[in-house]
Enzyme design. Structure first.
Site, PDB file in Angstrom:
ATOM      1  N   GLY A 100       0.815  -1.198   0.000  1.00 17.53           N
ATOM      2  CA  GLY A 100       0.000   0.000   0.000  1.00 17.53           C
ATOM      3  C   GLY A 100       0.858   1.262   0.000  1.00 17.53           C
ATOM      4  O   GLY A 100       1.120   1.807  -1.053  1.00 17.53           O
ATOM      5  N   SER A 197       4.936  -5.569  -4.278  1.00 18.07           N
ATOM      6  CA  SER A 197       4.746  -4.138  -4.367  1.00 18.07           C
ATOM      7  C   SER A 197       5.368  -3.422  -3.158  1.00 18.07           C
ATOM      8  O   SER A 197       6.559  -3.567  -2.927  1.00 18.07           O
ATOM      9  CB  SER A 197       3.261  -3.812  -4.544  1.00 18.07           C
ATOM     10  OG  SER A 197       3.125  -2.551  -5.129  1.00 18.07           O
ATOM     11  N   ASP A 412       3.631  -5.538 -16.037  1.00 20.38           N
ATOM     12  CA  ASP A 412       3.270  -4.547 -15.015  1.00 20.38           C
ATOM     13  C   ASP A 412       3.914  -3.212 -15.351  1.00 20.38           C
ATOM     14  O   ASP A 412       5.134  -3.145 -15.571  1.00 20.38           O
ATOM     15  CB  ASP A 412       3.753  -5.036 -13.644  1.00 20.38           C
ATOM     16  CG  ASP A 412       3.564  -4.000 -12.550  1.00 20.38           C
ATOM     17  OD1 ASP A 412       2.617  -3.190 -12.651  1.00 20.38           O
ATOM     18  OD2 ASP A 412       4.358  -4.007 -11.587  1.00 20.38           O
ATOM     19  N   HIS A 464       1.103  -6.963 -12.311  1.00 19.05           N
ATOM     20  CA  HIS A 464       1.636  -6.591 -11.000  1.00 19.05           C
ATOM     21  C   HIS A 464       1.436  -7.685  -9.957  1.00 19.05           C
ATOM     22  O   HIS A 464       2.337  -7.989  -9.187  1.00 19.05           O
ATOM     23  CB  HIS A 464       0.947  -5.300 -10.550  1.00 19.05           C
ATOM     24  CG  HIS A 464       1.554  -4.649  -9.349  1.00 19.05           C
ATOM     25  ND1 HIS A 464       2.801  -4.075  -9.375  1.00 19.05           N
ATOM     26  CD2 HIS A 464       1.080  -4.455  -8.090  1.00 19.05           C
ATOM     27  CE1 HIS A 464       3.077  -3.560  -8.189  1.00 19.05           C
ATOM     28  NE2 HIS A 464       2.042  -3.782  -7.387  1.00 19.05           N
TER      29      HIS A 464
END
Length: 492
Positions: A100, A197, A412, A464
């Site tokens: 995030g 990520s 991605d 991704h």
């Protein structure tokens, strides 16, 4: 005394009965289950998930609930744990983290990528079994971290303003220590951490905390950490952002004019971008309003459900909201993100986890959080600390002997393979085996580069969230990582 004896006898009877019922339903039985204390058995049984709406029948147990990480503040993190499908007593334990910062590993990792149950569209709750679930290979633990994400919470409102990389790693470590106290049969298992990520920060940072604490903790708190694996991971601001622009131009996403303008006006090592740079970056992000940045060649969701208020949150970025001095966080386009492989999958997940019967079955939302469950938290608007580069931690842990694999889905656009190649080049590691194809059955699954102390893997055609776009390849990936074997070098 007689009454106490009677209550103890009754407790033993009920525990034995529930255990036998679990066996009759196909639950796995450990040879060492009988060694668990009565208190631990009660705790585990309280977290056991039964009657999950829409769940298909399975022959493994799963558990969900809260683990307190700060008693004084009332901070508790929510987890969902799946035993391995076969012989869980012999399998390693893998913790999966999404990023995030502020996005849910339950919503993405467990429910849309690598867990066993995927919510489906429909008026009645329905879960589809994922044949490529990673609990084919390991006991699988998902964590919603930090507090404010998903069902995780704090009773101290000021905690949400203190969040950052440091507190996230610290709370996740305390979670693990306390979780092992609740599930001590896994204490000696080989332990690995994986994620994608912004978990390019979370995974190495938590690994470093474990690595350092293991040197001085008592045996009861020792975590048998063997390595970690990160995919399409934020690792170095300079190379990550440079790679985004180069990848977009090379994949015909942006024009020559825009590419050359960004290259001349934006310095990705400078935390204070100029207005002209910001203007160009906004043009860059405008392209990703009409195609999926996270998977260049798949469709966007056009389902009518997206007109509902519950779906608005899914337009926000999955896994990453970089810290305030990151150039890309300054651009309004950063806050636009279509969903993934089934482009409407996140819609179904959000509906499912907001059902009261689902929350009750998962022992979730016990404090009645005053906001709906979302993939990414609306409450986390400030991030205290995040280093510009994670490479020093990777060097340290590589030198410490941990197994490290880095993988990259090559379609991605958010943390593209170009960025990861630039980043790994910065490490300056010796290459022991260069660009080599690996196979997914009879097709090339991607390429590998073996460095001294690190393995890099590309996954061909994956966006991704690699497990969502390439489920079979991702299962091969985790199986070979856990057993420290090279990926198949020939068709099979």
């Amino acid at each position: 005394m007689a009454m106490n004896y009677y209550l103890l006898f009754l407790l033993h009877f009920l525990l034995t009965l529930s255990f036998l019922v679990g066996v009759s339903l196909g639950g796995n039985v450990y040879d060492y289950d009988y060694k668990l204390s009565d208190e631990v058995r009660v705790q585990q049984e309280a977290d056991r998930v039964v009657g999950l709406p829409g769940q298909p029948p399975v022959n493994f147990k799963h558990y969900a609930g809260y683990v307190t990480v700060n008693q004084t503040h009332g901070r508790a993190l929510f987890y969902w744990f799946f035993e391995a499908i076969n012989k869980p007593q012999d399998k390693p334990l893998v913790l999966w983290l999404n990023g995030g910062p502020g996005c849910s590993s339950i919503g993405f990792g467990a429910a849309e990528e690598l867990g066993p149950f995927f919510p489906q569209k429909g008026s009645k709750p329905k879960l589809k079994f994922n044949p490529y679930t990673w609990n084919n290979a390991a006991n699988l633990l998902f964590l919603e971290s930090p507090i404010g994400v998903g069902f995780s919470y704090s009773n101290t409102s000021s905690d949400i303003k203190a969040l950052g990389d440091t507190i996230t790693a610290k709370d996740s470590y305390i979670f693990l220590i306390n979780w092992f106290g609740r599930f001590p049969q896994y204490q000696s298992h080989e332990f690995y951490i994986a994620g994608e990520s912004y978990a390019g920060h979370y995974v190495p940072q938590l690994s470093e905390v474990i690595f350092d604490r293991n040197k001085r903790v008592p045996k009861r708190n020792y975590i048998n950490l063997k390595g970690f694996m990160i995919g399409n991971a934020l690792l170095d601001d300079d190379t990550d952002q440079t790679g985004m622009i180069d990848y977009a131009w090379d994949h015909a996403v942006i024009s020559d004019r825009l590419y050359e303008g960004i290259k001349s006006k934006c310095n990705f090592s400078d935390p204070s971008p100029q207005n002209e740079c910001n203007h160009l970056l906004n043009q860059y992000f405008d392209v990703y309003k009409i195609i999926d940045m996270y998977s260049l060649y798949t469709s966007r969701c056009v389902d009518d459900i997206r007109n509902s208020t519950n779906s608005t949150r899914q337009q926000l970025p999955v896994f990453q909201r970089f810290r305030a001095n990151n150039l890309f966080s300054e651009s309004h386009g950063w806050h636009k993100r279509p969903a993934g492989y089934d482009p409407c999958a996140s819609d179904y997940t959000e509906v499912y986890f907001n059902r009261p019967d689902v929350q009750a079955a998962l022992h979730a939302n016990i404090t009645k959080i005053p906001y709906p469950w979302t993939h990414c938290s609306d409450n986390i608007t400030f991030w205290n600390d995040a280093p510009a580069s994670i490479l020093p931690i990777i060097r340290k842990l590589k030198d410490g002997g941990l197994r490290i694999w880095v993988y990259s889905g090559d379609t991605d656009g958010r943390i593209p393979v170009t960025s990861t190649r630039y980043t790994l080049r910065k490490l300056g590691l010796e290459i022991t085996q260069d660009w080599t194809p690996w196979y997914n059955s009879r097709q090339v699954g991607g390429w590998t580069v073996e460095y001294k102390g690190l393995v890099f893997v590309t996954v061909r055609g994956a966006g991704h969230e690699v497990p969502q776009f390439a489920p079979r390849q991702s299962l091969l990936l985790i199986e070979h990582f856990l057993t420290n074997r090279k990926l198949p070098a020939k068709p099979f």
